[in-house]
Design a protein around this motif. Structure first.
Motif: not given
Length: 433
Positions: A226-230, A249-258, A385-389
């Motif tokens: 609920n509070h973080h992405a990792a 590694m922790r963050a507020d959001a993750v963008v998957v662009a791989a 907190r999950l985004f995709v590009n």
């Protein structure tokens, strides 16, 4: 916010740039030693897709042209691969093609604007050149291109429809024999060096601060609460045996662009995407005879082979091999590689004979993703907190800049400027149900 971007190709670097411009702190994680070493490295050079070269529609893999369409199909397709081909084939219908292109069009224009802003701010020189000439071989191909020509008119894209003699007069490197049907000149469209652009963006981010890059690291899993992405990172290959433990590694959001590497990561968190890997090929050849070299980019409109000049070399790109996805991790059959490279060499011989020293060309092969509806996959998915590009396809790396702007707007909670039907058409979860 602190954001992790997975992938150091053009999509990942552009996403980091737009996120930083929106005020976020970013860490880019890339498994290679620097940026632009994967699919970005072998890009054709076409900056933005047009109705004539986008990888769906009436001229993409037309059945009645058989093996002459520039896509090599390996036998033994599995069920997923057959379904992918069927879904793409539905977009050969002119009405379906026009509707799908209309959904993509706002992203193309947003990407054009985003690239313009980047160039105005940084005055990058990444071998930009204007003017594309799309060539059509026969009457059947010319007929298939009719819907694309109508879209050029509908969207007021400056263009000229040319006969064969006019094409040869415009570009003297093109032979008039054997005869061909004609072509279309789009003087407002551009080509450029995609990996160089990505590297220049990375240099700008290094100078600006607020973005860090971790190279030689591979993400093995995603975590969300609920509070973080990792993200979980495999230990570096050179790590001592006692220290080879998983890093988190922790963050507020993750963008998957791989790119293609995104699919297994997303599948593990419950987001299987039906994007299909294509093996694309590129030849970079020195110019053999200056008097034979083209002065503008040439695109074989049906075979989707692009020939661009970059200083004293020619980049010939295309020749997709379509296989079952399970074959992607294995080396390509040498016979298929030979067939793909022969397609590129033949296109060079057909359109600009004598221009390229093919015997001295450097060959590249890489995997790019194509979605079954032809559109990229961009947006929030499954978790806040999950985004995709990803999934921008082989035509038009500039789309990554517009898609990155959309990701930055979504994470920032600001309007993207894109219409609702475009946003819905790009959503990662559109394939469900």
């Amino acid at each position: 916010m602190d954001v992790i971007v997975i992938g150091g190709g053009i999509a990942g670097v552009a996403t980091a740039y737009q996120l930083r411009a929106a005020g976020h702190r970013v860490c880019v994680i890339e498994r290679h030693a620097t940026v632009a070493q994967g699919a970005t490295y072998g890009h054709s050079g076409a900056v933005l897709p047009t109705p004539l070269d986008i990888w769906f529609g009436p001229t993409f893999m037309p059945h009645r042209l058989g093996a002459k369409n520039g896509v090599i199909r390996k036998s033994g397709f599995n069920r997923a691969a057959r379904g992918f081909v069927r879904r793409l084939a539905a977009l050969q219908d002119p009405a379906a093609f026009s509707l799908q292109y209309s959904r993509l069009r706002p992203l193309i224009e947003a990407s054009r604007e985003a690239m313009g802003e980047i160039e105005a701010r940084h005055t990058f020189d990444f071998e930009q050149a204007s003017d594309l000439l799309y060539l059509v071989r026969g009457a059947a191909e010319w007929q298939l291109a009719g819907t694309a020509l109508e879209l050029l008119r509908q969207y007021d894209m400056p263009h000229q429809v040319l006969g064969a003699a006019q094409c040869a007069a415009l570009e003297p490197s093109i032979p008039t024999t054997p005869e061909f049907a004609g072509g279309v000149q789009l003087s407002g469209e551009r080509t450029a060096n995609c990996p160089l652009f990505a590297k220049l963006l990375k240099q700008a981010l290094d100078l600006q601060g607020g973005v860090t890059f971790q190279f030689g690291r591979e993400v093995t899993a995603l975590r969300f609460d609920n509070h973080h992405a990792a993200v979980e990172l495999a230990p570096p290959l050179d790590a001592a045996p006692r220290s080879r433990e998983v890093d988190v590694m922790r963050a507020d959001a993750v963008v998957v662009a791989a790119g293609a590497g995104s699919l297994p990561l997303l599948e593990r968190v419950g987001l299987p995407l039906p994007l299909h890997p294509l093996r694309l090929h590129t030849l970079v050849a020195p110019i053999a005879h200056e008097e034979c070299a083209p002065h503008r980019a040439i695109v074989d409109a049906v075979k989707r082979i692009t020939i661009t000049r970059m200083n004293h070399r020619l980049r010939i790109a295309g020749a997709a091999v379509l296989q079952s996805a399970s074959q992607t991790s294995k080396p390509l059959d040498p016979a298929l590689s030979e067939e793909a490279l022969a397609l590129l060499g033949q296109a060079t011989h057909d359109w600009i004979p004598g221009a390229a020293k093919i015997s001295a060309a450097l060959a590249w092969e890489g995997v790019k993703l194509l979605s079954p509806d032809g559109l990229p996959v961009v947006g929030n998915a499954l978790h806040p907190r999950l985004f995709v590009n990803l999934g921008h396809g082989p035509a038009g790396w500039g789309l990554a800049c517009g898609s990155a702007g959309l990701i930055a707007a979504l994470i920032s909670g600001t309007p993207s400027g894109l219409p609702p039907d475009t946003l819905a058409a790009l959503r990662p979860e559109r394939f469900r149900g």
